[in-house]
Design an enzyme around this catalytic site. Structure first.
Site, short mmCIF file in Angstrom:
data_model
loop_
_atom_site.label_atom_id
_atom_site.label_comp_id
_atom_site.label_asym_id
_atom_site.label_seq_id
_atom_site.Cartn_x
_atom_site.Cartn_y
_atom_site.Cartn_z
N ARG A 35 0.72 -1.22 0.08
CA ARG A 35 0.02 -0.18 -0.10
C ARG A 35 0.90 1.24 -0.06
NH1 ARG A 35 -5.29 -0.74 2.30
NH2 ARG A 35 -5.27 -2.88 3.39
N LEU A 38 1.52 3.00 5.45
CA LEU A 38 1.54 1.81 6.51
C LEU A 38 0.32 1.60 7.29
CD1 LEU A 38 5.16 2.58 7.59
CD2 LEU A 38 4.52 0.58 6.36
N ILE A 180 -18.72 -5.64 12.26
CA ILE A 180 -18.37 -4.60 11.09
C ILE A 180 -19.73 -4.16 10.64
CG2 ILE A 180 -17.45 -4.37 8.69
CD1 ILE A 180 -15.06 -5.88 9.46
N ALA A 266 -21.25 -7.68 4.51
CA ALA A 266 -20.36 -7.62 5.77
C ALA A 266 -20.40 -9.21 6.33
CB ALA A 266 -20.74 -6.60 6.55
N THR A 267 -20.05 -10.03 5.52
CA THR A 267 -20.17 -11.52 6.24
C THR A 267 -18.72 -12.10 6.57
OG1 THR A 267 -19.81 -12.13 3.82
CG2 THR A 267 -22.36 -12.24 4.80
N HIS A 441 -15.45 7.26 42.48
CA HIS A 441 -17.00 7.50 42.32
C HIS A 441 -17.19 9.03 41.66
CE1 HIS A 441 -21.40 7.71 42.87
NE2 HIS A 441 -21.21 8.82 43.57
C1 LIG Z 1 -14.13 -1.86 8.69
C2 LIG Z 1 -13.39 -2.74 9.73
C3 LIG Z 1 -13.28 -2.41 11.11
C4 LIG Z 1 -12.41 -3.09 11.95
N1 LIG Z 1 -12.62 -2.45 13.22
C5 LIG Z 1 -11.69 -3.22 14.07
C6 LIG Z 1 -11.68 -2.93 15.43
O1 LIG Z 1 -12.18 -1.73 15.73
N2 LIG Z 1 -10.77 -3.49 16.21
C7 LIG Z 1 -10.08 -4.43 15.96
O2 LIG Z 1 -9.61 -5.16 16.75
N3 LIG Z 1 -10.09 -4.92 14.69
C8 LIG Z 1 -10.84 -4.30 13.76
N4 LIG Z 1 -10.88 -4.83 12.24
C9 LIG Z 1 -10.11 -5.64 12.09
C10 LIG Z 1 -8.54 -5.36 11.85
O3 LIG Z 1 -8.55 -4.51 10.97
C11 LIG Z 1 -7.70 -6.54 11.57
O4 LIG Z 1 -7.85 -7.63 12.53
C12 LIG Z 1 -6.17 -6.12 11.66
O5 LIG Z 1 -6.22 -5.10 10.88
C13 LIG Z 1 -5.32 -7.34 11.02
O6 LIG Z 1 -4.14 -6.90 11.44
P1 LIG Z 1 -2.94 -7.75 10.26
O7 LIG Z 1 -1.75 -6.82 10.60
O8 LIG Z 1 -3.01 -9.19 10.47
O9 LIG Z 1 -3.52 -7.35 8.63
P2 LIG Z 1 -3.84 -6.12 7.86
O10 LIG Z 1 -4.29 -5.17 8.68
O11 LIG Z 1 -4.62 -6.71 7.01
O12 LIG Z 1 -2.50 -5.74 7.16
C14 LIG Z 1 -1.83 -6.60 6.28
C15 LIG Z 1 -0.97 -5.62 5.29
O13 LIG Z 1 -0.41 -6.35 4.33
C16 LIG Z 1 -0.29 -5.90 3.07
N5 LIG Z 1 0.25 -6.84 2.18
C17 LIG Z 1 -0.40 -8.11 1.95
N6 LIG Z 1 0.21 -8.71 0.87
C18 LIG Z 1 1.30 -8.08 0.91
C19 LIG Z 1 2.52 -8.47 -0.03
N7 LIG Z 1 2.57 -9.67 -0.64
N8 LIG Z 1 3.52 -7.69 0.09
C20 LIG Z 1 3.28 -6.62 0.75
N9 LIG Z 1 2.31 -6.23 1.42
C21 LIG Z 1 1.38 -6.97 1.67
C22 LIG Z 1 -1.57 -5.22 2.94
O14 LIG Z 1 -1.38 -4.15 2.02
C23 LIG Z 1 -2.01 -4.84 4.44
O15 LIG Z 1 -1.67 -3.34 4.64
C24 LIG Z 1 -11.66 -4.04 11.48
C25 LIG Z 1 -11.41 -4.43 10.32
C26 LIG Z 1 -12.48 -3.62 9.20
C27 LIG Z 1 -12.50 -4.08 7.80
#
Ligand SMILES: Cc1cc2nc3c(=O)[nH]c(=O)nc-3n(C[C@H](O)[C@H](O)[C@H](O)COP(=O)(O)OP(=O)(O)OC[C@H]3O[C@@H](n4cnc5c(N)ncnc54)[C@H](O)[C@@H]3O)c2cc1C
Length: 462
Positions: A35, A38, A180, A266-267, A441
């Site tokens: 992306r 970050l 979500i 949102a499944t 409190h």
């Molecule tokens: C609308 C929404 C609301 C949410 N709200 C919450 C909340 O309030 N609280 C909560 O705890 N969780 C929430 N979540 C869930 C949370 O966003 C995820 O659980 C969390 O982001 C997972 O973190 P991660 O680091 O595993 O992956 P991600 O955050 O998905 O990050 C992975 C990154 O890897 C990058 N990437 C993938 N493949 C490659 C590659 N081959 N090379 C380079 N880069 C790559 C992607 O571009 C991405 O930026 C929400 C999710 C959504 C969609």
């Protein structure tokens, strides 16, 4: 000579936290992120933008529902959607830039581009191949699809499209009553949309305490959200107005249709590992597409680890962060560990919903003897003052030992309140330990203490 001790692929909460911790532990670290910014799903199109919109629309709701009750008179503010979107973008930007700053501060190299693993010990980004002693897959997840529903991110959207709609829809169908769907449904309901949530199961928010789920549904219905439960969505189709969703009620197989300006799918989410080259590398996968790991986050290929949404477990940012820190410690030769029994879950609607540990349903299924200490926010002076006295705190403790087994809160500040219970559980505390702790409190946290008192000789204010 390896170029890096560790290369983390993915700059989301799992990946960036892992990279920072690795650097702090003295390892030469790079993080690959494709992306422009970050922070991953969480900061760019997940937790943070959704909370910005929830915050803005919560204030709007307060103006309409509660301001006059407090003697705050005058014209209600009008919604300028473009400015609300700009506010959301500012919040996201501030946070993603913050991670960039932390990378510089901790000397983490950001390798910009999409990474793959051509061989153990190698990460390819663009045309360059970098060597690393350890590789961490932190590539996260993407929205799950549903047969018959074609997402265009304009009319039929995932959460990503729902966060950035061109205009506020008059009506919205949300497919899926999970976290979500309900958070985004709340946002648009507060903005005046008629929101209908269609859910396959017979209850909303699967997996959370049944009593909380029932209360939650009632309170959301009071705010105008409509629910169609036990409904299997068959598909959706674009119409002149927007799109229609066809579903069958599971109880009698009757077929129905519902039309709206926007349909939000949102499944749930599914792990994202495309393009990494895992199959060729021989990395074993779970049946549902996650990367298989052992107790030390290592995949079936030595030196290649995986964390976060890409592996099994709750798809939560803080779970990914904890795994990121733990795997960094494992790689550095320390004893990284995540306690999966104490991972809180929060829904940031109003009221908030938060839970940790076992639900009553789970304890029953396990045949474990337990007691329930329940306290309604109706007995909490602070909650009453802000017109949020509808919910309750429910504490579950072992019947014999009084050890806290779980806690489920629906009410003001639930997402923060839950953490005193998390700390208590980490220390193996009893309900009495909480009950004997002085709580200031008037605070919402008194309700947690009262629930603990209710596990013993009784709450005072109930
Ligand atoms: C609308 C929404 C609301 C949410 N709200 C919450 C909340 O309030 N609280 C909560 O705890 N969780 C929430 N979540 C869930 C949370 O966003 C995820 O659980 C969390 O982001 C997972 O973190 P991660 O680091 O595993 O992956 P991600 O955050 O998905 O990050 C992975 C990154 O890897 C990058 N990437 C993938 N493949 C490659 C590659 N081959 N090379 C380079 N880069 C790559 C992607 O571009 C991405 O930026 C929400 C999710 C959504 C969609």
């Amino acid at each position: 000579m390896a170029d890096f001790d560790v290369i983390v692929i993915g700059g989301g909460p799992g990946g960036y936290v892992c990279a920072i911790r690795c650097a702090q532990l003295g390892l030469k670290t790079a993080c690959v992120e494709g992306r422009e910014t970050l922070g991953g799903t969480c900061l760019n199109v997940g937790c943070i933008p959704s909370k910005a919109l929830l915050n803005a629309t919560h204030h709007l709701h307060e103006v309409h529902e509660n301001f006059e009750k407090m003697g705050l008179m005058g014209a209600a503010p009008k919604v300028d959607w473009a400015r609300m979107q700009a506010y959301k973008a500012d919040v996201v930007n501030g946070n993603t830039k913050g991670i960039e700053f932390l990378f510089k501060k901790n000397k983490v190299t950001w390798l910009k581009g999409w990474g793959s693993i051509p061989a153990a010990g190698q990460v390819k980004v663009g045309d360059e191949v970098h060597n690393a002693k350890a590789i961490v897959i932190a590539t996260g997840s993407e929205p799950a699809s549903l047969p018959g529903v074609t997402v265009d991110e304009e009319v039929v959207v995932t959460s990503t499209g729902a966060l950035a709609l061109g205009k506020i829809p008059k009506s919205m169908v949300v497919i899926g009553a999970g976290v979500i769907g309900l958070e985004m449904g709340s946002v648009y309901a507060r903005l005046g949309a008629e929101v209908t949530v269609v859910e396959y199961l017979d209850a909303i928010t699967p997996g959370i305490d049944g009593e909380v789920a029932k209360s939650f549904q009632k309170l959301l219905a009071k705010q105008g959200l409509k629910f169609v439960l036990g409904a299997a969505v068959q598909g959706s189709e674009r119409t002149k107005k927007g799109a229609k969703v066809a579903y069958k009620l599971r109880k009698d197989d009757s077929a129905h249709e519902i039309e709206a300006d926007v349909v939000l799918l949102a499944t749930g989410r599914r792990p994202y590992t495309a393009g990494l080259g895992l199959e060729a590398l021989g990395v074993a996968m779970e049946p549902r597409g996650q990367v298989q790991i052992d107790g030390h986050f290592q995949t079936s290929v030595k030196g290649v680890y995986a964390i976060g949404d890409a592996v099994v477990g709750p798809m939560l940012a803080h779970k990914a962060e904890d795994e990121g820190m733990a795997v960094a410690e494992v790689i550095a030769g320390k004893h990284g560990h995540v306690n999966y029994d104490v991972i809180p879950g929060v829904i940031y609607t109003t009221p908030e919903v938060a839970s940790v540990g076992k639900t009553e349903e789970q304890l029953k299924a396990e045949g474990r003897a337990y007691k329930v200490g329940k306290f309604p926010f109706m007995g909490n002076a602070r909650a009453k003052a802000i017109f949020q006295a509808d919910g309750f705190v429910k504490l579950l403790a072992d019947k014999e030992t009084d050890r806290i087994l779980g806690c489920h809160i629906i009410g003001p500040g639930a997402g923060d309140l839950i953490h005193e219970v998390c700390v208590a559980m980490e220390f193996g505390a009893s309900a009495q330990d909480l009950a004997l702790t002085c709580h200031a409190h008037p605070t919402y946290s008194e309700a947690v203490r009262e629930a603990a008192l209710a596990c013993g000789d009784g709450a005072i204010h109930a």
